[in-house]
Motif scaffolding. Structure first.
Motif, PDB file in Angstrom:
ATOM      1  N   ASP A   1      41.164  43.509  51.766  1.00 52.02           N
ATOM      2  CA  ASP A   1      40.051  42.617  51.450  1.00 52.02           C
ATOM      3  C   ASP A   1      39.857  41.593  52.573  1.00 52.02           C
ATOM      4  O   ASP A   1      40.757  41.353  53.373  1.00 52.02           O
ATOM      5  N   GLU A   2      38.685  40.978  52.579  1.00 55.06           N
ATOM      6  CA  GLU A   2      38.334  40.086  53.684  1.00 55.06           C
ATOM      7  C   GLU A   2      37.838  38.711  53.237  1.00 55.06           C
ATOM      8  O   GLU A   2      36.676  38.367  53.491  1.00 55.06           O
ATOM      9  N   PRO A   3      38.674  37.885  52.615  1.00 46.47           N
ATOM     10  CA  PRO A   3      38.260  36.491  52.426  1.00 46.47           C
ATOM     11  C   PRO A   3      37.947  35.905  53.803  1.00 46.47           C
ATOM     12  O   PRO A   3      38.705  36.108  54.748  1.00 46.47           O
ATOM     13  N   GLY A   4      36.834  35.217  53.909  1.00 47.77           N
ATOM     14  CA  GLY A   4      36.446  34.680  55.214  1.00 47.77           C
ATOM     15  C   GLY A   4      35.558  35.621  56.002  1.00 47.77           C
ATOM     16  O   GLY A   4      35.127  35.311  57.097  1.00 47.77           O
ATOM     17  N   LEU A   5      35.271  36.775  55.479  1.00 48.82           N
ATOM     18  CA  LEU A   5      34.465  37.856  56.094  1.00 48.82           C
ATOM     19  C   LEU A   5      34.401  37.786  57.622  1.00 48.82           C
ATOM     20  O   LEU A   5      33.357  37.601  58.218  1.00 48.82           O
ATOM     21  N   HIS A   6      35.565  37.985  58.227  1.00 48.96           N
ATOM     22  CA  HIS A   6      35.630  37.979  59.690  1.00 48.96           C
ATOM     23  C   HIS A   6      34.858  39.150  60.284  1.00 48.96           C
ATOM     24  O   HIS A   6      34.344  39.063  61.385  1.00 48.96           O
ATOM     25  N   SER A   7      34.819  40.262  59.572  1.00 42.70           N
ATOM     26  CA  SER A   7      34.109  41.431  60.096  1.00 42.70           C
ATOM     27  C   SER A   7      33.609  42.297  58.940  1.00 42.70           C
ATOM     28  O   SER A   7      33.889  43.487  58.882  1.00 42.70           O
ATOM     29  N   SER A   8      32.882  41.669  58.022  1.00 38.47           N
ATOM     30  CA  SER A   8      32.427  42.376  56.820  1.00 38.47           C
ATOM     31  C   SER A   8      31.097  41.808  56.362  1.00 38.47           C
ATOM     32  O   SER A   8      30.711  40.730  56.781  1.00 38.47           O
ATOM     33  N   GLN A   9      30.451  42.538  55.443  1.00 33.76           N
ATOM     34  CA  GLN A   9      29.168  42.069  54.927  1.00 33.76           C
ATOM     35  C   GLN A   9      29.305  41.303  53.628  1.00 33.76           C
ATOM     36  O   GLN A   9      28.327  40.777  53.122  1.00 33.76           O
ATOM     37  N   ASN A  10      30.502  41.273  53.035  1.00 32.39           N
ATOM     38  CA  ASN A  10      30.674  40.450  51.837  1.00 32.39           C
ATOM     39  C   ASN A  10      32.148  40.090  51.656  1.00 32.39           C
ATOM     40  O   ASN A  10      33.003  40.519  52.443  1.00 32.39           O
ATOM     41  N   GLU A  11      32.432  39.286  50.625  1.00 34.98           N
ATOM     42  CA  GLU A  11      33.798  38.829  50.356  1.00 34.98           C
ATOM     43  C   GLU A  11      34.278  39.342  49.003  1.00 34.98           C
ATOM     44  O   GLU A  11      34.981  38.629  48.295  1.00 34.98           O
ATOM     45  N   GLN A  12      33.877  40.540  48.631  1.00 38.05           N
ATOM     46  CA  GLN A  12      34.214  41.011  47.275  1.00 38.05           C
ATOM     47  C   GLN A  12      35.726  41.011  47.059  1.00 38.05           C
ATOM     48  O   GLN A  12      36.510  41.249  47.979  1.00 38.05           O
ATOM     49  N   ASP A  13      36.093  40.739  45.820  1.00 39.63           N
ATOM     50  CA  ASP A  13      37.498  40.562  45.458  1.00 39.63           C
ATOM     51  C   ASP A  13      37.940  41.803  44.684  1.00 39.63           C
ATOM     52  O   ASP A  13      37.594  41.983  43.516  1.00 39.63           O
ATOM     53  N   ASN A  14      38.692  42.679  45.331  1.00 40.63           N
ATOM     54  CA  ASN A  14      38.987  43.978  44.737  1.00 40.63           C
ATOM     55  C   ASN A  14      40.067  43.952  43.660  1.00 40.63           C
ATOM     56  O   ASN A  14      40.410  44.992  43.117  1.00 40.63           O
ATOM     57  N   ARG A  15      40.574  42.758  43.338  1.00 45.30           N
ATOM     58  CA  ARG A  15      41.482  42.703  42.182  1.00 45.30           C
ATOM     59  C   ARG A  15      40.748  43.157  40.925  1.00 45.30           C
ATOM     60  O   ARG A  15      41.344  43.728  40.016  1.00 45.30           O
ATOM     61  N   TYR A  16      39.409  42.895  40.911  1.00 48.87           N
ATOM     62  CA  TYR A  16      38.636  43.304  39.736  1.00 48.87           C
ATOM     63  C   TYR A  16      38.547  44.821  39.603  1.00 48.87           C
ATOM     64  O   TYR A  16      38.327  45.331  38.508  1.00 48.87           O
ATOM     65  N   TYR A  17      38.692  45.535  40.714  1.00 49.54           N
ATOM     66  CA  TYR A  17      38.718  47.000  40.627  1.00 49.54           C
ATOM     67  C   TYR A  17      39.967  47.477  39.889  1.00 49.54           C
ATOM     68  O   TYR A  17      39.929  48.463  39.165  1.00 49.54           O
ATOM     69  N   ALA A  18      41.086  46.794  40.109  1.00 51.88           N
ATOM     70  CA  ALA A  18      42.314  47.191  39.411  1.00 51.88           C
ATOM     71  C   ALA A  18      42.119  47.045  37.912  1.00 51.88           C
ATOM     72  O   ALA A  18      42.462  47.937  37.126  1.00 51.88           O
ATOM     73  N   LYS A  19      41.525  45.924  37.530  1.00 53.66           N
ATOM     74  CA  LYS A  19      41.298  45.681  36.107  1.00 53.66           C
ATOM     75  C   LYS A  19      40.261  46.663  35.557  1.00 53.66           C
ATOM     76  O   LYS A  19      40.452  47.242  34.481  1.00 53.66           O
ATOM     77  N   ALA A  20      39.170  46.857  36.310  1.00 50.13           N
ATOM     78  CA  ALA A  20      38.080  47.703  35.812  1.00 50.13           C
ATOM     79  C   ALA A  20      38.506  49.167  35.709  1.00 50.13           C
ATOM     80  O   ALA A  20      38.152  49.858  34.763  1.00 50.13           O
ATOM     81  N   ALA A  21      39.279  49.633  36.703  1.00 49.58           N
ATOM     82  CA  ALA A  21      39.695  51.039  36.693  1.00 49.58           C
ATOM     83  C   ALA A  21      40.999  51.229  35.922  1.00 49.58           C
ATOM     84  O   ALA A  21      41.442  52.354  35.735  1.00 49.58           O
ATOM     85  N   GLU A  22      41.603  50.110  35.521  1.00 44.31           N
ATOM     86  CA  GLU A  22      42.851  50.139  34.736  1.00 44.31           C
ATOM     87  C   GLU A  22      43.990  50.806  35.516  1.00 44.31           C
ATOM     88  O   GLU A  22      44.659  51.709  35.006  1.00 44.31           O
ATOM     89  N   ILE A  23      44.156  50.371  36.744  1.00 44.86           N
ATOM     90  CA  ILE A  23      45.316  50.854  37.504  1.00 44.86           C
ATOM     91  C   ILE A  23      46.105  49.665  38.044  1.00 44.86           C
ATOM     92  O   ILE A  23      45.541  48.596  38.272  1.00 44.86           O
ATOM     93  N   PRO A  24      47.427  49.815  38.211  1.00 46.53           N
ATOM     94  CA  PRO A  24      48.235  48.685  38.652  1.00 46.53           C
ATOM     95  C   PRO A  24      47.951  48.283  40.092  1.00 46.53           C
ATOM     96  O   PRO A  24      47.504  49.101  40.899  1.00 46.53           O
ATOM     97  N   MET A  25      48.230  47.000  40.408  1.00 48.24           N
ATOM     98  CA  MET A  25      48.001  46.474  41.755  1.00 48.24           C
ATOM     99  C   MET A  25      49.168  45.596  42.184  1.00 48.24           C
ATOM    100  O   MET A  25      49.605  44.715  41.431  1.00 48.24           O
ATOM    101  N   LEU A  26      49.641  45.846  43.410  1.00 47.99           N
ATOM    102  CA  LEU A  26      50.697  45.015  44.010  1.00 47.99           C
ATOM    103  C   LEU A  26      50.100  44.241  45.177  1.00 47.99           C
ATOM    104  O   LEU A  26      49.257  44.761  45.904  1.00 47.99           O
TER     105      LEU A  26
END
Lengths: 611, 204
Positions: free
Chosen positions: A116-141
């Motif tokens: 992920d890219e907080p601060g979008l140094h080289s990206s078009q957005n700052e999306q927070d992919n922790r929500y993908y873990a919750k939405a897809a119901e898979i564990p995240m480390l």
């Protein structure tokens, strides 16, 4: 790992000094990974590049992230450990297989790395992919340094196999691109698991999928128990006045900025270890959450009914540095004056000799509406080029222009501009859609034969593969021109990126021709093809009209109020000589050691051809 | 070793100047000397001639790889405008090591902005500033790309943790063999320049 790193490890009793990305690769290798896939994207790119150095691993640059995850899922189903790595927006592309592989589960371990890219140094957005873990119901480390990157990837493979589920490892830019000291281990060679036909597990028709959804919920209940006892989650008790719940790089910034605070370090972010956090909260008087971007942990804590403060003090935008934490939580400012004010910015520009320069000069001059795409050429949005109207995601240039042109007058139509790698990633479907639906859009494909912005990785329009070098193959495996014709585009033309007259002719008229067109503007990436064609210089005929400044070339500068070409930067591409209305820019033959060759035409630049 | 305070070194320059290699060399030196080390830089678009920074932290135990504002013991400016841009990173009792070299940014070329005229004076308001003629020295020696070796030489004079031999060993393994001898000479010139300046009290 590279030779240099191995040498270094000798010097410090088996320790290594690795970036987070290199440590992820090392951890995957130690875990016995057999197949690794990715599509280049900052800040994740170097994971696959590092894995490419391990001969035991079958690595591929897939054509996009959805493909990468599906290839890894296939290898997992066949019974080996597999890893797919990608930048944060890549997970959007891979979201389709992501949600359903949570249902199917795995055979060999399957790990997905999201960078992920907080601060979008080289990206078009700052999306927070922790929500993908919750939405897809898979564990995240979430590791906090390179050592944990290595360890957590190994743990992720174990969890994946023990709980029959893909596992996310989430990095952020400062984890990916920071080097720190790592203690490596040995490679574990897992025996390949047998593949047994299990359509009810792997074939997600509704009747099977609903059963797998029930199963997923049972797996999640067991994973929640694991999260609450996960050995890398930690209570670090210091002052009991304030406790901070945090994870990832924020943990390191909290330890730096607030060394006296108690900390609840979350290594397994999903399933959320609610009981573990509740126990911590009961020991401290006040509870804070420090997390970059979205209030993910904060929402989970608040949902437990625990009073907590987080985003009241801390922004959702950008990174949370130790400086920011001291300022916002301790109300302490740095012991130094603020930044010097009024300094000129230093915007990035196309490299000297870049094959994108000419076409964007021309598009800017013609004031075309330009539907842009992802790549180095996103710089065309900025001055002095001002030649890109939109840029949102991979492949959107063609499809957005198609939509725009449904309602535009012929003279106001948008043209689409897309690079070769992006074209293969997500542009092909746009072309098929354009032709099938009777579109009228002209698509300009910038073909430099490489995925340039992320550091020059190869793609199907290149002449090499991961681990190889340019020119390994006589021609690219994917012929863009032939593919476009095969998909039904009748008007396909190829032009030399350095021949401004040809570029002009190619785009003139096609915007309003009333049928789909593809213009392939071909020229090598100057960072890959390092051949130089002899520098240019400015003669006394210069009238300082500044036309050449509009090219935004780092080699064109001013010296003592006169326009000057910096010889050590000039590649001899000749574009400036072609746009100069006074023909005042000429080849500095005297300073060019290969002038004999140039005179013989072997190294002739298009500028010379035009004359 | 565990209790050693952390030393922070912040590098600022322009994409293409070789800032990553320069900071890699310092980080590797600290790693070999047995310190905990963290190094951070931002890749990506910044490589295209934009501002580039890199940070090295070493000591007993390093938490974040990112230096706090006003906490860098050294600010190494490969280019003067970029040193100005990051002046607030240096500690008031720290030291700025400045390459006397300008690279005009696009707005200055276009005449939309002025390149700051008094960079060294402004920097001196933030911390003791040593202006090193690294670019000129490298030009004299025949290759401007050796300017970073001159600057590292100057920096080395202020880092008692590493001997000249330590530096030579790491430089030898990280630079191309063909350019090594000249780079080592450039390093020595920078080291001597900084030692002489310190003796004369110039950089205080």
């Amino acid at each position: 790992m590279t030779e240099a790193t191995e040498n270094m490890s000798d010097k410090r009793k088996g320790l290594m000094f690795l970036s987070g990305n290199e440590a992820v690769a090392r951890g995957a290798w130690e875990a016995g990974v057999k197949v690794a896939t990715s599509y280049p994207g900052t800040p994740a790119t170097e994971i696959l590049e590092a894995l490419g150095g391990y001969p035991e691993v079958d690595c591929e640059w897939s054509v996009n992230e959805k493909v990468a995850l599906e290839v890894a899922a296939g290898a997992s189903m066949a019974g080996v450990r597999a890893l797919a790595s990608m930048k944060q927006v890549g997970v959007n592309v891979a979201a389709d297989p992501l949600f359903s592989t949570a249902y199917t589960g795995v055979n060999g371990g399957l790990v997905i790395v999201t960078a992920d890219e907080p601060g979008l140094h080289s990206s078009q957005n700052e999306q927070d992919n922790r929500y993908y873990a919750k939405a897809a119901e898979i564990p995240m480390l979430e590791p906090t340094d390179s050592q944990e990157c290595l360890e957590f990837v190994k743990i992720a493979f174990d969890i994946s196999e023990q709980y029959d589920i893909p596992v996310f490892v989430r990095l952020t830019t400062r984890i990916c691109h920071s080097k720190s000291v790592v203690r490596p281990g040995k490679r574990f060679e897992p025996t390949r698991k047998q593949y047994v036909k299990q359509a009810r597990k792997f074939s997600m028709v509704p009747s099977n999928a609903v059963q797998r959804h029930f199963d997923l919920e049972r797996r999640l209940t067991r994973l929640e128990a694991l999260a609450n006892t996960f050995e890398h989650n930690a209570h670090e008790m210091r002052s009991l006045e304030v406790g901070v719940v945090t994870s990832g790089i924020s943990y390191r910034n909290v330890r730096e900025a607030l060394p006296d605070f108690s900390v609840c370090k979350i290594a397994m972010t999903w399933p959320f270890p609610g009981q573990f956090v509740r126990n911590f909260a009961s020991q401290v008087k006040k509870l804070y959450v420090v997390e970059e971007n979205m209030p993910f942990l904060e929402e989970e804590i608040a949902a437990l009914g625990i009073p907590v403060e987080g985003k009241q003090q801390l922004l959702r935008v950008g990174e949370l540095s130790a400086t920011t934490l001291r300022r916002r939580i301790l109300h302490v400012s740095p012991g130094q004056k603020g930044p010097v004010e009024g300094l000129p910015p230093r915007p990035p520009q196309f490299c000297p000799g870049c094959s994108h320069r000419g076409i964007f000069y021309m598009l800017g001059k013609k004031k075309f509406v330009v539907s842009g795409d992802i790549g180095c050429y996103g710089l065309a949005s900025l001055p002095p080029y001002n030649a890109m109207d939109s840029l949102i995601c991979m492949g959107a240039s063609i499809t957005m222009a198609h939509g725009f042109n449904k309602v535009s007058d012929p003279n106001d139509r948008a043209v689409a501009v897309i690079g070769d790698s992006t074209f293969v990633h997500s542009g092909l479907t746009g072309i098929a859609n354009l032709v099938y639906n009777g579109g009228v859009t002209a698509v300009i494909v910038l073909d430099n034969g490489v995925t340039a912005m992320t550091g020059h990785q190869p793609n199907p329009a290149s002449t090499w593969k991961l681990g190889g070098k340019p020119g390994d193959m006589p021609k690219p495996t994917l012929d863009i021109e032939a593919v476009c014709r095969a998909m039904g585009v009748e008007d396909v033309t190829v032009v030399d990126a350095y021949d401004m007259a040809a570029v002009d002719r190619a785009i003139e008229g096609r915007k309003s021709s009333g049928r789909p067109a593809v213009i392939i503007v071909r020229g090598p990436c100057t960072m890959v093809d390092r051949r130089r064609r002899g520098a240019y210089m400015v003669s006394g005929d210069c009238v300082r009209c500044r036309t050449c400044f509009k090219l935004g070339c780092p080699a064109i500068s001013v010296e003592e109020d006169a326009v000057a070409i910096l010889e050590f930067l000039c590649t001899g591409c000749g574009i400036c000589a072609q746009v100069c209305p006074k023909k005042a820019i000429r080849k500095a033959c005297d300073s060019f050691p290969d002038k004999g060759k140039a005179a013989a035409g072997e190294d002739e630049s298009p500028a010379d051809k035009v004359k | 070793m565990k209790d050693r305070p952390v030393i922070n070194i912040f590098f600022a320059g322009v994409g293409g100047q070789g800032i990553i290699l320069a900071s890699d060399i310092v980080a590797e030196l600290a790693f070999r000397a047995g310190f905990d080390v963290k190094k951070n830089e931002i890749h990506g678009l910044s490589q295209r001639g934009g501002s580039v920074t890199s940070q090295v932290r070493y000591g007993g135990k390093v938490q974040t790889p990112v230096i706090m504002e006003g906490d860098a013991h050294f600010l190494v400016g490969l280019e003067m405008l970029e040193a100005l841009r990051w002046a607030h990173m240096v500690r008031p009792d720290g030291r700025i090591i400045l390459n006397r070299h300008r690279i005009l940014p696009a707005p200055a070329v276009l005449g939309e902005a002025e390149y700051p005229a008094d960079a060294a004076e402004t920097l001196a308001e933030y911390a003791a500033t040593l202006v090193v003629p690294a670019f000129e020295t490298a030009s004299e020696m025949g290759d401007v790309r050796m300017a970073n070796s001159v600057l590292l030489g100057a920096l080395s004079a202020f880092l008692p943790d590493f001997s000249a031999d330590d530096w030579t060993a790491v430089l030898s393994e990280n630079l191309k063999p063909g350019t090594l001898r000249a780079n080592l000479e450039a390093f020595d010139r920078g080291r001597k320049f900084a030692s002489d300046a310190a003796d004369k009290g110039k950089a205080v």
